[in-house]
Enzyme design. Sequence first.
Site, PDB file in Angstrom:
ATOM      1  N   ARG A  43      25.649  17.185 -15.268  1.00 37.67           N
ATOM      2  CA  ARG A  43      25.260  17.493 -13.838  1.00 37.67           C
ATOM      3  C   ARG A  43      24.790  18.803 -13.788  1.00 37.67           C
ATOM      4  O   ARG A  43      25.793  20.066 -13.955  1.00 37.67           O
ATOM      5  CB  ARG A  43      26.162  16.912 -13.071  1.00 37.67           C
ATOM      6  CG  ARG A  43      25.736  16.946 -11.484  1.00 37.67           C
ATOM      7  CD  ARG A  43      24.738  15.829 -11.250  1.00 37.67           C
ATOM      8  NE  ARG A  43      25.263  14.371 -11.477  1.00 37.67           N
ATOM      9  CZ  ARG A  43      24.382  13.485 -11.425  1.00 37.67           C
ATOM     10  NH1 ARG A  43      23.192  13.468 -11.699  1.00 37.67           N
ATOM     11  NH2 ARG A  43      25.196  12.337 -11.582  1.00 37.67           N
ATOM     12  N   SER A  51      20.896  14.762  -6.999  1.00 35.37           N
ATOM     13  CA  SER A  51      20.485  13.708  -6.448  1.00 35.37           C
ATOM     14  C   SER A  51      20.438  12.153  -6.956  1.00 35.37           C
ATOM     15  O   SER A  51      20.780  11.341  -6.408  1.00 35.37           O
ATOM     16  CB  SER A  51      18.863  13.637  -6.052  1.00 35.37           C
ATOM     17  OG  SER A  51      18.086  13.780  -7.159  1.00 35.37           O
ATOM     18  N   GLU A  86      27.218   7.395 -18.257  1.00 38.34           N
ATOM     19  CA  GLU A  86      25.993   7.852 -18.696  1.00 38.34           C
ATOM     20  C   GLU A  86      25.480   8.027 -19.923  1.00 38.34           C
ATOM     21  O   GLU A  86      24.452   7.569 -20.220  1.00 38.34           O
ATOM     22  CB  GLU A  86      25.823   9.283 -17.843  1.00 38.34           C
ATOM     23  CG  GLU A  86      24.318   9.771 -17.349  1.00 38.34           C
ATOM     24  CD  GLU A  86      23.668   8.783 -16.322  1.00 38.34           C
ATOM     25  OE1 GLU A  86      24.512   8.133 -15.535  1.00 38.34           O
ATOM     26  OE2 GLU A  86      22.495   9.191 -16.160  1.00 38.34           O
ATOM     27  N   CYS A 141      18.009   6.245 -14.924  1.00 40.60           N
ATOM     28  CA  CYS A 141      17.219   7.026 -14.868  1.00 40.60           C
ATOM     29  C   CYS A 141      16.885   7.914 -16.158  1.00 40.60           C
ATOM     30  O   CYS A 141      15.715   8.373 -16.522  1.00 40.60           O
ATOM     31  CB  CYS A 141      17.426   8.193 -13.870  1.00 40.60           C
ATOM     32  SG  CYS A 141      19.071   8.792 -13.716  1.00 40.60           S
ATOM     33  N   HIS A 167      15.697  15.456 -13.514  1.00 41.08           N
ATOM     34  CA  HIS A 167      16.261  15.385 -14.709  1.00 41.08           C
ATOM     35  C   HIS A 167      15.650  15.940 -15.728  1.00 41.08           C
ATOM     36  O   HIS A 167      14.491  16.017 -15.989  1.00 41.08           O
ATOM     37  CB  HIS A 167      16.695  13.960 -15.002  1.00 41.08           C
ATOM     38  CG  HIS A 167      17.612  13.455 -14.137  1.00 41.08           C
ATOM     39  ND1 HIS A 167      18.324  14.078 -13.100  1.00 41.08           N
ATOM     40  CD2 HIS A 167      18.283  12.071 -14.349  1.00 41.08           C
ATOM     41  CE1 HIS A 167      19.062  13.180 -12.467  1.00 41.08           C
ATOM     42  NE2 HIS A 167      19.103  11.881 -13.442  1.00 41.08           N
ATOM     43  N   GLN A 183      20.973  16.973 -15.371  1.00 36.23           N
ATOM     44  CA  GLN A 183      20.790  15.908 -14.361  1.00 36.23           C
ATOM     45  C   GLN A 183      20.938  16.619 -12.822  1.00 36.23           C
ATOM     46  O   GLN A 183      22.025  17.024 -12.586  1.00 36.23           O
ATOM     47  CB  GLN A 183      21.388  14.456 -14.671  1.00 36.23           C
ATOM     48  CG  GLN A 183      21.359  14.116 -15.943  1.00 36.23           C
ATOM     49  CD  GLN A 183      21.931  12.826 -16.116  1.00 36.23           C
ATOM     50  OE1 GLN A 183      22.316  12.378 -17.297  1.00 36.23           O
ATOM     51  NE2 GLN A 183      22.174  11.676 -15.069  1.00 36.23           N
TER      52      GLN A 183
HETATM   53  N1  HSE Z   1      22.788   7.588 -13.177  1.00 35.38           N
HETATM   54  C1  HSE Z   1      21.921   8.809 -12.798  1.00 35.38           C
HETATM   55  C2  HSE Z   1      22.603  10.078 -12.431  1.00 35.38           C
HETATM   56  C3  HSE Z   1      21.069   8.454 -11.616  1.00 35.38           C
HETATM   57  O1  HSE Z   1      23.931  10.073 -12.344  1.00 35.38           O
HETATM   58  O2  HSE Z   1      21.858  10.994 -12.530  1.00 35.38           O
HETATM   59  C4  HSE Z   1      19.909   7.573 -11.916  1.00 35.38           C
HETATM   60  O3  HSE Z   1      19.164   7.457 -10.992  1.00 35.38           O
END
Ligand code: HSE
Length: 379
Positions: A275, A167, A244, A137, A282, A164
């Site tokens: 996160r 979800s 990531e 994403c 995001h 991010q």
């Molecule tokens: N790898 C991404 C995340 C999710 O951890 O936010 C991508 O859909």
Amino acid sequence: MLKNKKIGFIGWRGMVGSVLLERMISKKEFKNFFPIFFSTSQHGKYFSILEQNKLIENAFDINKLKKLDIIVTCQGSKYTNYIHPQLRQLGWSGYWIDTASSLRMRKDSLIVLDPINKISINHALSNGIKNFIVANCTVCLMLMTLNGLFKKNLIDHISMTTYQAASGAGSNNLFELFIQIKELYSVIKKELNINIKKNILSIEKKINKFMRSSKITKKAFGEPLIGSLIPWIGKKMPQNQTYEEWKCHVELNKILNRTGTKNNPFISINSICVRVATFRCHSQSFFIKLNKNISINKIKELLLLDNNWVKIIPNNSKDTIQKLTPTAVSGKLIIHVGRLRKFKIKNENYLSVFSVGDQILWGSVEPLRRMLRILYLKQ
Ligand code: HSE
């Protein structure tokens, strides 16, 4: 058209899968082929879709799966790792379209994001490629934001920080964030009476004590996300990167057909992926070293011309606060791009950019849905 073709859907009951179904139903796409719905846990039951009662098939039934022309899966890497090799070993030659990361970097897979790499997709189809995997994403959203500049070879390298949404870690994680919100509220609900004079720092102290205790629910994230953030996403990779962060560099270069040779060097993407306690969007902040001096108006023009989903948010306080936020963008296909500013370091040209996009839509569902559409329109 694939009118008589059988297309199997796996993982359609989850967060990404259910948004996919919703989008496909609203676009009346199921009339173009024969859908079969599989599940790893609910097979044998019936469910109602498209005004029909459909039997749910077993997602582990290799004999059923190998009769399919196309498999669309949002089930995750574990399922892909288990089923995909078995099917291919049996000589299954259908198309495998997937959101999981497992197959992305393989030579016999193409990473798909058709507004950016439709030419590569067509090329791969003519060359017999059968695995089409949606990019991570953060990579999808970075490319949807900046491709106007990548395309003109204006980017030397990027330093990026991501923000991010919960979800992105999965529906259990998003649910846990909602539970954490509830738990925090219950800890301080008496203090939140607006008629009582409050000591703000004592409220903060009470919350923090609760967040550091074992009382807060944190099974999915390991730590509270609400009121905090977690600057680590995925397993550890070489050079002290997270999975990531590693994906941002390798997947982007694969999509842009950068091979890392002298004539075709990689575009270096260095990132810290974080996160945060948002739900669907995001956000990404980019510091870009440009290859040449180009005006901010030209930059805006290139970003806008590249695809239909970029919206430039003027770099002022009112527009930024109102529009360059997860709250404004959540549930929408449009990607808000703002805080555009050029600056120089040691006489080199740099650009800062901040973008916000819905990670369920452009980060997953839309590239998947559009890849499937390319397949059934083509045949
Ligand atoms: N790898 C991404 C995340 C999710 O951890 O936010 C991508 O859909």
